[in-house]
Structures are given as C-alpha cells and as structure tokens.
Design a protein around this motif. Structure first.
Motif, short mmCIF file in Angstrom:
data_model
loop_
_atom_site.label_atom_id
_atom_site.label_comp_id
_atom_site.label_asym_id
_atom_site.label_seq_id
_atom_site.Cartn_x
_atom_site.Cartn_y
_atom_site.Cartn_z
N ARG A 68 10.38 40.39 -167.47
CA ARG A 68 9.30 41.11 -166.77
C ARG A 68 9.04 40.49 -165.41
O ARG A 68 7.96 40.60 -164.86
N PHE A 69 10.05 39.78 -164.93
CA PHE A 69 10.04 39.15 -163.60
C PHE A 69 9.10 37.95 -163.48
O PHE A 69 9.23 37.17 -162.56
N ASN A 70 8.12 37.78 -164.42
CA ASN A 70 7.22 36.62 -164.38
C ASN A 70 6.61 36.39 -163.00
O ASN A 70 6.46 35.25 -162.57
N ILE A 71 6.30 37.47 -162.30
CA ILE A 71 5.67 37.36 -160.99
C ILE A 71 4.17 37.11 -161.20
O ILE A 71 3.57 37.71 -162.08
N LEU A 72 3.59 36.23 -160.39
CA LEU A 72 2.15 35.97 -160.48
C LEU A 72 1.43 36.91 -159.52
O LEU A 72 1.55 36.75 -158.30
N PRO A 73 0.72 37.92 -160.05
CA PRO A 73 0.21 39.01 -159.21
C PRO A 73 -0.79 38.58 -158.14
O PRO A 73 -0.88 39.17 -157.08
N GLN A 74 -1.53 37.49 -158.42
CA GLN A 74 -2.56 37.08 -157.46
C GLN A 74 -1.98 36.27 -156.30
O GLN A 74 -2.61 36.14 -155.26
N LEU A 75 -0.76 35.74 -156.47
CA LEU A 75 -0.12 35.01 -155.37
C LEU A 75 0.59 35.98 -154.44
O LEU A 75 1.00 37.06 -154.84
N THR A 76 0.78 35.57 -153.18
CA THR A 76 1.49 36.43 -152.24
C THR A 76 2.98 36.46 -152.59
O THR A 76 3.48 35.63 -153.36
N VAL A 77 3.67 37.39 -151.97
CA VAL A 77 5.13 37.50 -152.11
C VAL A 77 5.79 36.17 -151.73
O VAL A 77 6.63 35.65 -152.46
N LEU A 78 5.37 35.61 -150.59
CA LEU A 78 5.95 34.34 -150.14
C LEU A 78 5.69 33.22 -151.16
O LEU A 78 6.59 32.45 -151.50
N GLU A 79 4.47 33.15 -151.68
CA GLU A 79 4.14 32.09 -152.64
C GLU A 79 4.96 32.23 -153.92
O GLU A 79 5.41 31.23 -154.50
N ASN A 80 5.17 33.46 -154.36
CA ASN A 80 5.99 33.69 -155.55
C ASN A 80 7.44 33.24 -155.33
O ASN A 80 8.03 32.58 -156.18
N ILE A 81 7.99 33.60 -154.18
CA ILE A 81 9.39 33.28 -153.90
C ILE A 81 9.60 31.77 -153.80
O ILE A 81 10.62 31.24 -154.23
N THR A 82 8.61 31.07 -153.24
CA THR A 82 8.79 29.63 -153.00
C THR A 82 8.28 28.75 -154.15
O THR A 82 8.35 27.52 -154.06
N SER A 118 5.54 47.57 -155.02
CA SER A 118 6.21 48.50 -155.96
C SER A 118 7.18 47.76 -156.90
O SER A 118 7.54 46.61 -156.65
N GLY A 119 7.61 48.46 -157.94
CA GLY A 119 8.54 47.87 -158.92
C GLY A 119 9.85 47.43 -158.28
O GLY A 119 10.39 46.37 -158.61
N GLY A 120 10.37 48.23 -157.34
CA GLY A 120 11.61 47.87 -156.67
C GLY A 120 11.45 46.62 -155.83
O GLY A 120 12.33 45.77 -155.75
N GLU A 121 10.28 46.51 -155.19
CA GLU A 121 10.01 45.32 -154.37
C GLU A 121 9.81 44.09 -155.24
O GLU A 121 10.30 43.00 -154.91
N LEU A 122 9.15 44.27 -156.38
CA LEU A 122 8.95 43.15 -157.32
C LEU A 122 10.30 42.58 -157.76
O LEU A 122 10.46 41.36 -157.87
N GLN A 123 11.22 43.49 -158.04
CA GLN A 123 12.55 43.10 -158.47
C GLN A 123 13.21 42.24 -157.39
O GLN A 123 13.86 41.23 -157.67
N ARG A 124 13.02 42.64 -156.12
CA ARG A 124 13.61 41.89 -155.01
C ARG A 124 12.97 40.51 -154.87
O ARG A 124 13.64 39.53 -154.55
N VAL A 125 11.65 40.46 -155.11
CA VAL A 125 10.94 39.18 -155.07
C VAL A 125 11.50 38.25 -156.16
O VAL A 125 11.76 37.07 -155.92
N ALA A 126 11.72 38.81 -157.35
CA ALA A 126 12.23 38.01 -158.48
C ALA A 126 13.63 37.45 -158.17
O ALA A 126 13.92 36.30 -158.48
N ILE A 127 14.48 38.27 -157.55
CA ILE A 127 15.83 37.80 -157.22
C ILE A 127 15.76 36.75 -156.11
O ILE A 127 16.43 35.72 -156.17
N ALA A 128 14.91 37.01 -155.11
CA ALA A 128 14.77 36.04 -154.01
C ALA A 128 14.28 34.69 -154.54
O ALA A 128 14.78 33.63 -154.14
N ARG A 129 13.32 34.74 -155.47
CA ARG A 129 12.81 33.48 -156.05
C ARG A 129 13.94 32.75 -156.80
O ARG A 129 14.06 31.52 -156.72
N ALA A 130 14.76 33.49 -157.51
CA ALA A 130 15.87 32.87 -158.26
C ALA A 130 16.88 32.23 -157.31
O ALA A 130 17.61 31.32 -157.70
N LEU A 131 16.93 32.69 -156.06
CA LEU A 131 17.93 32.20 -155.12
C LEU A 131 17.40 31.14 -154.15
O LEU A 131 18.15 30.62 -153.34
#
Length: 229
Positions: A99-113, A151-164
């Motif tokens: 489920r991508f384990n994204i933390l919704p309250q953190l920004t995109v940048l904070e999630n990726i890093t 969006s869901g597509g963007e979340l997916q991209r955040v999850a991949i970016a974080r993994a990389l």
C-alpha cells in the motif's frame, strides 16, 4: 544485460522457521535454492501463505534464513548480526510496499527522503538527492504537497522514488499492484521495466497476470507450501 556475478542473488538450501522450538512453530520455507541474475526482473508467484513474502524478506535482508546460505550483493547475510543486516538493507535494497506505506501528513519530499534520515544526511543534501528523482518521475510540482493530497498514480511514483533514494542495486516489491487498477498497474510495470533496463535487479511478488505476463519479466518462480515448484 549480463549479470554482474558479485551482485547475483544466491540462495542455497534456505529454510525459514518462525517461532523455532515453540508450540506455534511454523516452517515458511523448506530448502529453497535459487539464483537470480543481476540486472534481471523476476516474479515470485504463489498463493497466499506460500512463502513468497518470506522469501522476498530474506532477499531484502529483513531477516536471515534459519539455515542455509543467502548471498545478497556479494555478502553472506546468513549469520550477520541485526545491526549489520540493517545497514546492508539500507545500502542494497529499495522496497516498494503493497500500500506504498506513504505517510500522508508528510510532504512528498519528506516521504521520498525518509530512508536518508537514519544516515544523518542534512536537509539540503537530502533535497539535492531527491531532485533528479522528482524530475524523472514527473512529481517535482508536488514536492511540498502533503502526500495525502496527491493522486494514486503520483503516490506510486513517490513510492518508487523513495525506494531509489539510496541508489540500491536491488528493487523489491511485494504485491505492488494488489490495490491498483489495471491502468496504474501497467504504468507501474513500465516504470520498473525502465529501471531494470538501467541495470537494477527487480524482484516482485505477485499473482497478477499484468505483472507475471509482462514482457520485461525474465523469469517466473512458482512457490507453493514453502518450496519452489
């Protein structure tokens, strides 16, 4: 792309027993021997409870096997103390969770890093490391948005970016398309295929034909009752 021998994944007679020696002992893997070539993309396929997530966790240096030999990134992880295992995991493995384990309250940048935090990397450098990934995945305009608002597509991209973010040689994903529609599933597979072509070794667990039948999958490994079929 030819495998870099040192970065092949090698498992020999690997067993995993949970709660060993206790009444609730469970054998999740029985003598699995396997070699995954560096730079390939493989799908571990099997029903729920087959042992595929346990196998992915061993490949991902989450825990060592109970017995047998596991060589990941040229390092034998079978007898490593936990703190070393954690360090190797950070260096070698990029994880994409179901489920991508994204933390919704953190920004995109904070999630990726997030994976950089335990390494003590200062904020400015974290931002610099994230910049090329934000651009590559087309989410630069979302960098300061709370992740719960994209969006869901963007979340997916955040999850991949974080993994990389640590530039690991291995990218692992556990049932990555389980909660995605077919359009997002195809988009996901196209993105990881690009990463495979760039030299990453990609290991996915899935019983989704959109994953296992994808043109870039080099090999399907079927698992049932803790054994390779």
């Amino acid at each position: 792309m030819a495998g870099h021998m040192g970065l092949d994944i090698e498992l020999e007679e690997v067993r995993k027993i949970y709660n060993q020696g206790r009444a609730n002992e469970v054998t999740a893997l029985l003598s699995v021997s396997l070699r995954i070539a560096a730079g390939s993309m493989v799908c571990l396929r099997g029903p729920s409870g087959s042992g595929k997530s346990t196998l992915l966790s061993i490949i991902g240096c989450v825990f060592p096997p109970s017995s047998g030999r596991a060589v990941i990134g040229g390092r034998q992880i079978s007898r490593l103390p936990d703190h070393f295992l954690g360090r190797y995991r950070r260096e070698l493995i990029g994880f994409i969770f179901q489920r991508f384990n994204i933390l919704p309250q953190l920004t995109v940048l904070e999630n990726i890093t997030l994976p950089l935090l335990p390494l003590g990397i200062p904020p400015k450098e974290r931002q610099q490391r994230a910049a090329p990934l934000l651009e590559k995945f087309g989410i630069g305009h979302r960098v300061n948005f709370p992740a719960g608002q994209i969006s869901g597509g963007e979340l997916q991209r955040v999850a991949i970016a974080r993994a990389l973010i640590n530039d690991p040689p291995y990218l692992l994903a556990d049932e990555p398309t389980a909660h995605l529609d077919s359009h997002l599933s195809m988009e996901f597979m196209d993105m990881v295929s690009t990463l495979k072509r760039a030299g990453k070794t990609v290991v996915l667990t899935s019983h989704d034909p959109l994953v296992s039948d994808h043109a870039e999958i080099d090999r399907i490994i079927d698992i049932r009752d803790g054994r390779l079929v």
